[in-house]
Write an enzyme that holds these catalytic residues in place. Structure first.
Site, PDB file in Angstrom:
ATOM      1  CE  LYS A  94      -4.924  -7.311   5.181  1.00  0.00           C
ATOM      2  NZ  LYS A  94      -5.551  -6.066   5.675  1.00  0.00           N
ATOM      3  CG  ASP A  95      -3.503  -8.660  -4.393  1.00  0.00           C
ATOM      4  OD1 ASP A  95      -4.420  -8.917  -5.208  1.00  0.00           O
ATOM      5  OD2 ASP A  95      -2.357  -8.344  -4.737  1.00  0.00           O
TER       6      ASP A  95
END
Length: 351
Positions: A94-95
């Site tokens: 996830k970013d």
């Protein structure tokens, strides 16, 4: 790369859109709160009746994080849990420039009595939304889907054209390209893939993250993904990306493209000829795959955002909500309609 370390080839990193052009422009990730991602795991993890229960050797924790990427959090959790990094599991990367919710598993057999103390330590770093014991380590791609709640700022473009494009996206989907971040800055991962010794890809490195073996796999995967994008781009150009061609593998009636491997593609007839003709333009990658043992795989050519909704918060601010399967990119979905400026890459973020 040449001796100076400079890239010697210009790699294509922007591919044709479904309509031939993008009707709008917008700012993406003006603030972390404008890019929210929620991972949905298995039903027993999502049902509130089962939260904070379960049994098994793995303590699973659901965290909300901001400003930290997944691998950094995994390393920090390993330190807090007094366990090895490879004993921490997660389903997807996830970013960092987002507010994200995802599960992590920590291998802690026989240490149930210490869970409360560990959870208290974790909660000092990140918000703990849920926890439970489970028999299995979480592994990449095992989650069901990701939910996105995004806000675009300074949206410009013809209003009716944007509405029409959004409606078509909800109905037909978008070309399922791999995002450019997969290929590194200016295609650097592709440049390194060309320089790989293919025999090293067949050696096991003990399963630990971060070694030279894992870097080689990263570069190899980038090459594989880029070839898929090139094949998909040709299908988009011909208008055939959302329908099956003769020789489509399987019987699901879903158009797919090749994740190249040993033997090239599993397609046959016209589709095999088409895919091989595209890949033949890149002999450096053809040579790379001839020496590997990786089985050819398939990936859907179409990404269809599930339950897509949108609303205009004002005349230049657009909120979108939708779900995507693992391995599909929200930026790919948005990039079929908008020319995006990623503000997380800019030092002059004014929001």
């Amino acid at each position: 790369m040449n001796q100076s370390g400079a890239l010697h080839k210009q790699w294509r990193l922007d591919w044709p859109t479904s309509s031939g052009s993008r009707p709008g422009k917008a700012l993406l990730k003006a603030a972390s709160e404008d890019f929210r991602v929620t991972e949905q795991l298995w039903p027993e993890f999502e049902d509130s009746e089962f939260q904070d229960s379960g049994a098994g050797e793995h303590l699973c924790v659901r965290l909300e994080k901001k400003g930290d990427n997944t691998e950094y959090v995994a390393r920090e959790l390993a330190t807090l849990a007094d366990t090895k990094v490879f004993e921490v599991g997660f389903c997807g990367l996830k970013d960092r420039h987002a507010v994200t919710v995802q599960w992590f598993s920590l291998y802690r057999p026989g240490r149930e009595a210490e869970d409360a103390k560990l959870l208290a330590s974790i909660s000092q770093r990140w918000r703990v939304l849920a926890h439970r014991r489970h028999t299995r380590k979480l592994r990449r791609g095992e989650h069901l889907k990701n939910g996105f709640d995004l806000v675009l700022h300074e949206v410009t473009g013809d209003g009716p054209a944007l509405e029409q494009a959004l409606a078509l996206l909800a109905d037909r989907g978008a070309p399922n390209y791999f995002g450019p971040q997969r290929f590194g800055l200016a295609g650097g991962n592709l440049e390194r893939a060309v320089a790989l010794d293919p025999t090293k890809l067949n050696r096991k490195k003990g399963g630990r993250r971060g070694g030279s073996g894992s870097k080689n796999v990263l570069y190899f995967s980038a090459a594989r993904s880029w070839l898929f994008n090139e094949v998909l781009a040709e299908r988009v150009a011909s208008g055939s990306w959302f329908r099956c061609l003769p020789g489509e593998p399987g019987d699901e009636g879903v158009p797919t493209g090749p994740l190249w491997g040993d033997g090239g593609t599993s397609a046959s007839e016209y589709q095999e000829t088409f895919e091989r003709s595209v890949v033949a333009k890149y002999p450096e990658f053809e040579k790379l795959f001839l020496s590997t043992r990786m089985k050819p795989e398939r990936r859907s050519l179409v990404t269809r955002p599930e339950r897509l909704q949108w609303e205009w918060l004002d005349e230049n601010t657009l909120r979108l909500q939708f779900w995507l399967p693992p391995g599909q990119y929200a930026t790919t979905v948005l990039g079929d309609i908008f020319e995006l400026q990623d503000m997380s890459l800019s030092r002059d973020n004014k929001y």
